[in-house]
Design an enzyme around this catalytic site. Structure first.
Site, short mmCIF file in Angstrom:
data_model
loop_
_atom_site.label_atom_id
_atom_site.label_comp_id
_atom_site.label_asym_id
_atom_site.label_seq_id
_atom_site.Cartn_x
_atom_site.Cartn_y
_atom_site.Cartn_z
N ASP A 294 -45.95 1.93 -115.05
CA ASP A 294 -45.35 3.15 -114.50
C ASP A 294 -44.26 3.74 -115.37
O ASP A 294 -43.75 4.81 -115.05
CB ASP A 294 -44.78 2.84 -113.10
CG ASP A 294 -45.89 2.68 -112.09
OD1 ASP A 294 -46.88 3.41 -112.21
OD2 ASP A 294 -45.77 1.82 -111.20
N HIS B 5 -43.62 -1.02 -106.01
CA HIS B 5 -45.07 -1.04 -106.33
C HIS B 5 -45.43 0.32 -106.91
O HIS B 5 -44.83 0.78 -107.87
CB HIS B 5 -45.81 -1.39 -105.03
CG HIS B 5 -47.24 -1.78 -105.16
ND1 HIS B 5 -47.88 -1.94 -106.37
CD2 HIS B 5 -48.18 -2.06 -104.22
CE1 HIS B 5 -49.14 -2.30 -106.16
NE2 HIS B 5 -49.35 -2.37 -104.85
N HIS C 208 -42.31 -7.06 -114.05
CA HIS C 208 -43.56 -7.23 -113.31
C HIS C 208 -43.63 -8.67 -112.84
O HIS C 208 -43.19 -9.57 -113.54
CB HIS C 208 -44.77 -6.92 -114.20
CG HIS C 208 -46.01 -6.70 -113.43
ND1 HIS C 208 -46.83 -7.73 -113.04
CD2 HIS C 208 -46.56 -5.56 -112.94
CE1 HIS C 208 -47.83 -7.22 -112.34
NE2 HIS C 208 -47.69 -5.92 -112.26
N1 CMC Z 1 -34.32 -3.88 -113.77
C1 CMC Z 1 -33.32 -4.79 -113.82
N2 CMC Z 1 -33.43 -6.09 -113.49
C2 CMC Z 1 -34.65 -6.50 -113.09
C3 CMC Z 1 -35.75 -5.62 -113.00
C4 CMC Z 1 -35.56 -4.28 -113.37
N3 CMC Z 1 -36.56 -3.40 -113.31
N4 CMC Z 1 -36.84 -6.30 -112.56
C5 CMC Z 1 -36.43 -7.56 -112.36
N5 CMC Z 1 -35.10 -7.69 -112.69
C6 CMC Z 1 -34.30 -8.93 -112.66
C7 CMC Z 1 -33.89 -9.29 -111.25
O1 CMC Z 1 -32.63 -8.72 -110.92
C8 CMC Z 1 -33.84 -10.79 -111.33
O2 CMC Z 1 -32.65 -11.15 -111.98
P1 CMC Z 1 -31.88 -12.54 -111.57
O3 CMC Z 1 -32.85 -13.64 -111.95
O4 CMC Z 1 -30.64 -12.53 -112.37
O5 CMC Z 1 -31.65 -12.45 -110.09
C9 CMC Z 1 -35.01 -11.15 -112.27
O6 CMC Z 1 -35.15 -9.99 -113.12
C10 CMC Z 1 -36.32 -11.43 -111.56
O7 CMC Z 1 -36.60 -10.30 -110.70
P2 CMC Z 1 -37.40 -10.40 -109.32
O8 CMC Z 1 -37.10 -9.19 -108.52
O9 CMC Z 1 -37.15 -11.74 -108.70
O10 CMC Z 1 -38.89 -10.37 -109.86
P3 CMC Z 1 -40.17 -10.00 -109.03
O11 CMC Z 1 -41.31 -10.62 -109.73
O12 CMC Z 1 -39.97 -10.34 -107.59
O13 CMC Z 1 -40.22 -8.40 -109.12
C11 CMC Z 1 -40.77 -6.19 -109.68
C12 CMC Z 1 -41.15 -7.67 -109.85
C13 CMC Z 1 -41.86 -5.35 -110.33
C14 CMC Z 1 -40.70 -5.85 -108.19
C15 CMC Z 1 -39.40 -5.93 -110.36
O14 CMC Z 1 -39.48 -6.24 -111.73
C16 CMC Z 1 -38.92 -4.50 -110.14
O15 CMC Z 1 -38.30 -4.20 -109.12
N6 CMC Z 1 -39.18 -3.57 -111.14
C17 CMC Z 1 -38.82 -2.19 -110.97
C18 CMC Z 1 -39.83 -1.48 -110.11
C19 CMC Z 1 -41.15 -1.24 -110.84
O16 CMC Z 1 -41.16 -0.78 -111.98
N7 CMC Z 1 -42.26 -1.55 -110.16
C20 CMC Z 1 -43.59 -1.31 -110.68
C21 CMC Z 1 -44.33 -2.58 -110.93
S1 CMC Z 1 -45.85 -2.33 -111.87
C22 CMC Z 1 -46.81 -1.30 -110.89
C23 CMC Z 1 -47.18 -1.84 -109.57
O17 CMC Z 1 -47.21 -3.04 -109.32
O18 CMC Z 1 -47.50 -1.01 -108.70
#
Ligand code: CMC
Length: 428
Positions: free
Chosen positions: A362, A265, A306
């Site tokens: 971010d 987050h 996201h």
């Molecule tokens: N790098 C590499 N792979 C990723 C990333 C990433 N940053 N984000 C998602 N994926 C992949 C993940 O491995 C999964 O792959 P597979 O389907 O093969 O298992 C797929 O994409 C879906 O990911 P998820 O984790 O199920 O998606 P989510 O909606 O639960 O997660 C997220 C969203 C923001 C937590 C995630 O994209 C992430 O960890 N990003 C990096 C951290 C980040 O930048 N966070 C800030 C978010 S914006 C500001 C805020 O909200 O505060």
């Protein structure tokens, strides 16, 4: 009203559930009577398909990459309004007139100090305490100072609490920073803008002249507008859930701060900079990206992806532009080259394209903070200052809902079946 019929294939029972129509976005099936009619709960970890509440505050369309506060597009707010106007908009639902804007600014300035005995709390923290840990503790402690205006059912009490929180967050944030570097805390000034005051309290020293840099002041102001609210994200939902028990708003906001801290987050802005520092050089980018795509590595491209945006995060577009402007004024940062190279690779790589992973808010914000000499540990604190406006607005919306109830999710129990306690001798 549209309905959807749910049928239990075992018993043959069919029940119509109302479909609620939003102003924008996905229609929502009201499953409130599901348990009563069928005896079933729903299962949706991470709220992938579940609306947790009705809201009139913020709308975002993840496919179009669109974000609006109270119906106003984020691009127009960032361009034409300052952060305090945006706070007013969130709290009161309309943009302020010139007179209301002035009154609001005066009120924020009136509340921007913290009590001396609260200031002494900081001496209890080790010098290397993370500023988010200090901020969560100090914000929670505000309830011990303002119990005179803590009737959550009183409109004026709620509004004064909102203004107090928005006003005091920069003062608390700067005090966290000053404590971590062993400098004396600086008192706020009423003649400075919201972000000018924050810069002044962070970077001035007693006895030294300090001029607020208008470029930094404006960049922070825009960043705060972009971070002010983002509908039902994890920290906002935490504030709503904590507040639903009737706890005081300072305690609820402190819960939001701790949730924001996580790297998935608000902690992502800190994680992005650490990632860029770890990559170090353009020549290491390919190796790093290979690790990101390796399922077994647990490495993520921080600042990418996201839950809702499956297209460009509109905030990231604005931030990228400010990032270039800031670095033009403050000098080049090689980490921007690294970030742009990572973005370039990611946007043309099947792994990211298939999963619709785009830069989020971010990805570039840390580079801007860094250019403004804000240390990495303070990045999420900056986010928390801005998001306080959204949190407190959502808390007020939640607490004034008709038939407001304590949030109490159900579960799918998959633990042990009933069993009897054995004597100590019989246990392994
Ligand atoms: N790098 C590499 N792979 C990723 C990333 C990433 N940053 N984000 C998602 N994926 C992949 C993940 O491995 C999964 O792959 P597979 O389907 O093969 O298992 C797929 O994409 C879906 O990911 P998820 O984790 O199920 O998606 P989510 O909606 O639960 O997660 C997220 C969203 C923001 C937590 C995630 O994209 C992430 O960890 N990003 C990096 C951290 C980040 O930048 N966070 C800030 C978010 S914006 C500001 C805020 O909200 O505060």
């Amino acid at each position: 009203m549209a309905t959807i019929t749910l049928k239990d294939d075992v018993t043959g029972k069919a029940v119509q559930m109302p479909v609620l129509e939003p102003t924008y976005g996905h229609p929502v099936v009201d499953i409130g009577k599901l348990a009563k009619e069928f005896g079933y709960f729903t299962y949706d970890p991470g709220f992938m398909s579940t609306a947790s509440c009705q809201s009139t505050i913020t709308y975002l369309d993840g496919d179009k990459g669109e974000l609006m506060y109270r119906g106003y597009p984020i691009e127009q707010l960032a361009e034409q309004c300052n952060f305090l106007e945006v706070c007013y908009l969130l709290l009161y639902g309309e943009l302020p007139s010139a007179e209301k804007k002035e009154l609001f600014e005066t009120s924020i300035a009136r509340h921007n100090r913290i009590r001396e005995n609260l200031r002494r709390f900081f001496y209890g923290f080790n010098h290397d305490a993370h500023p988010m840990a200090m901020m969560a503790a100090v914000v929670s402690s505000l309830s011990a100072f303002f119990h005179d205006r803590l009737d959550i059912h009183d409109y004026e009490h709620r509004m004064v609490t909102a203004r107090r929180l928005i006003a005091k967050m920069p003062t608390i944030a700067a005090a966290c920073y000053k404590h971590s570097i062993g400098d004396p805390a600086i008192y706020p000034r009423d003649d400075l803008s919201y972000t000018g005051n924050l810069l002044y309290m962070m970077f001035s020293l007693p006895g030294k002249r300090y001029e607020v840099d208008p470029i930094a002041e404006h960049a922070l102001d825009v960043l705060f507008t972009l971070h002010a609210d983002h509908e039902q994200n994890a920290s906002t939902s935490t504030v709503r859930l904590a507040g639903s028990s009737g706890t005081n708003p300072y305690a609820a906001i402190a819960a939001g701060i701790t949730c924001l801290w996580g790297p998935a987050h608000g902690g992502a802005n800190e994680a992005v900079l650490r990632m860029l520092d770890q990559i170090g050089d353009i020549k290491n980018v390919d190796g790093f990206m290979a690790k990101v795509k390796d399922k077994n590595s647990n490495v993520r491209l921080m600042g990418f992806g996201h839950r809702v945006y499956k297209n460009f995060d509109p905030r990231a577009k604005i931030i990228k532009e400010i990032c270039h402007q800031i670095l033009d004024s403050y000098g080049h940062d090689p980490r921007l080259d690294l970030a742009m190279r990572l973005e370039e690779i990611a946007l043309s790589d099947d792994y990211f394209i298939e999963r619709k992973l785009y830069p989020n808010v971010d990805f570039y914000s840390g580079i801007i903070y860094s250019a403004l000499k804000i240390p990495v540990e303070m990045f999420t604190v900056m986010f928390a200052i801005a998001r306080t406006a959204g949190w407190i607005t959502h808390w007020m919306e939640m607490i004034t809902e008709k038939d407001q109830k304590i949030g109490r999710p159900r579960q799918l129990y998959i633990g042990q079946m009933r069993r009897d306690v054995t004597s100590m001798q019989e246990r392994d």
